[in-house]
Write a protein that holds these residues in place. Structure first.
Motif, mmCIF file in Angstrom:
data_model
loop_
_atom_site.group_PDB
_atom_site.id
_atom_site.type_symbol
_atom_site.label_atom_id
_atom_site.label_comp_id
_atom_site.label_asym_id
_atom_site.label_seq_id
_atom_site.Cartn_x
_atom_site.Cartn_y
_atom_site.Cartn_z
ATOM 1 N N GLU A 102 2.320 9.158 -6.131
ATOM 2 C CA GLU A 102 2.867 10.497 -5.885
ATOM 3 C C GLU A 102 3.892 10.860 -6.965
ATOM 4 O O GLU A 102 3.916 11.982 -7.472
ATOM 5 N N ILE A 103 4.743 9.904 -7.336
ATOM 6 C CA ILE A 103 5.745 10.139 -8.386
ATOM 7 C C ILE A 103 5.043 10.440 -9.711
ATOM 8 O O ILE A 103 5.430 11.360 -10.442
ATOM 9 N N THR B 151 0.843 -1.201 0.000
ATOM 10 C CA THR B 151 0.000 0.000 0.000
ATOM 11 C C THR B 151 0.878 1.252 0.000
ATOM 12 O O THR B 151 0.650 2.186 -0.770
ATOM 13 N N ALA B 152 1.911 1.258 0.837
ATOM 14 C CA ALA B 152 2.833 2.396 0.881
ATOM 15 C C ALA B 152 3.574 2.525 -0.450
ATOM 16 O O ALA B 152 3.820 3.632 -0.943
ATOM 17 N N PRO C 164 8.952 2.332 1.388
ATOM 18 C CA PRO C 164 9.181 2.275 -0.063
ATOM 19 C C PRO C 164 10.244 3.287 -0.468
ATOM 20 O O PRO C 164 10.421 4.316 0.181
ATOM 21 N N SER C 165 10.967 2.974 -1.555
ATOM 22 C CA SER C 165 12.019 3.886 -2.006
ATOM 23 C C SER C 165 12.133 3.849 -3.523
ATOM 24 O O SER C 165 11.678 2.916 -4.176
ATOM 25 N N TRP C 166 12.758 4.902 -4.048
ATOM 26 C CA TRP C 166 13.066 4.965 -5.469
ATOM 27 C C TRP C 166 14.302 5.812 -5.653
ATOM 28 O O TRP C 166 14.781 6.444 -4.709
ATOM 29 N N SER C 167 14.857 5.846 -6.848
ATOM 30 C CA SER C 167 16.127 6.536 -7.098
ATOM 31 C C SER C 167 16.022 8.055 -6.993
ATOM 32 O O SER C 167 17.031 8.729 -6.871
#
Length: 188
Positions: free
Chosen positions: A31-32, A23-24, A93-96
């Protein structure tokens, strides 16, 4: 309208049943997408998350006959979790932090493809053009066609090309491509 409302409620409930990590992950992905809009009605295509999803990747696409001014654009989100000292897990959660684009400095937009092969084929007497391929470069797309005359077994050598942002067809090797087939048929 009731069917659409029921579908929407079902979709929301399905999203609520995902574990906290997914979910997160979906929230960060959305959002991105919101913060990185694609001009010219471009959209982000993302796969549906499942309970087992460890990551999600979205790619940018242009709708209909529109052409991307970027060759490729995408981002990935990892659906990670942090373990706490008490043994519980917290979604992380993460992204570059950046959208990967090819070419790197391309414009993040879509534009209309002004090439109209149907209209162009109406101007070619006794023949038509067959799509051989496309190439993206410098924020526009070039379409390549071979000229196929009626009553000839093979297409003519040399390509007819059209650049998407101008819609102009041209050919270096077959300068008279619109009338080349008329001459060939008259010779028979």
């Amino acid at each position: 309208m009731k069917l659409f409302s029921a579908f929407l409620v079902g979709y929301v409930l399905a999203q609520e049943r995902l574990p906290a990590a997914q979910t997160a992950c979906a929230e960060l992905r959305d959002e991105i997408k919101t913060n990185n809009t694609i001009a010219g009605e471009g959209v982000w295509e993302c796969p549906k998350l499942s309970k087992e999803s460890k990551k999600t990747a979205c790619k940018a696409v242009c709708p209909g006959n529109k052409v991307p001014e970027f060759k490729k654009a995408a981002f990935k989100v990892k659906c990670g979790v942090d373990k706490q000292e008490d043994g519980s897990v917290v979604p992380n959660p993460s992204w570059s932090g950046t959208i990967k684009q090819k070419p790197a400095m391309s414009t993040f937009a879509c534009h209309e493809n002004l090439c109209s092969v149907g209209t162009e084929n109406e101007l070619i007497a006794k023949g038509s053009m067959l799509l051989k391929g496309t190439r993206s470069k410098g924020g526009f797309m070039t379409e390549f066609y071979s000229l196929k005359c009626k009553n000839e077994k093979k297409p003519r050598k040399g390509a007819v090309k059209c650049i998407s942002n101008t819609g102009v067809f041209s050919s270096e090797k077959i300068a008279d491509y619109r009338t080349a087939c008329e001459t060939a048929v008259e010779e028979d």
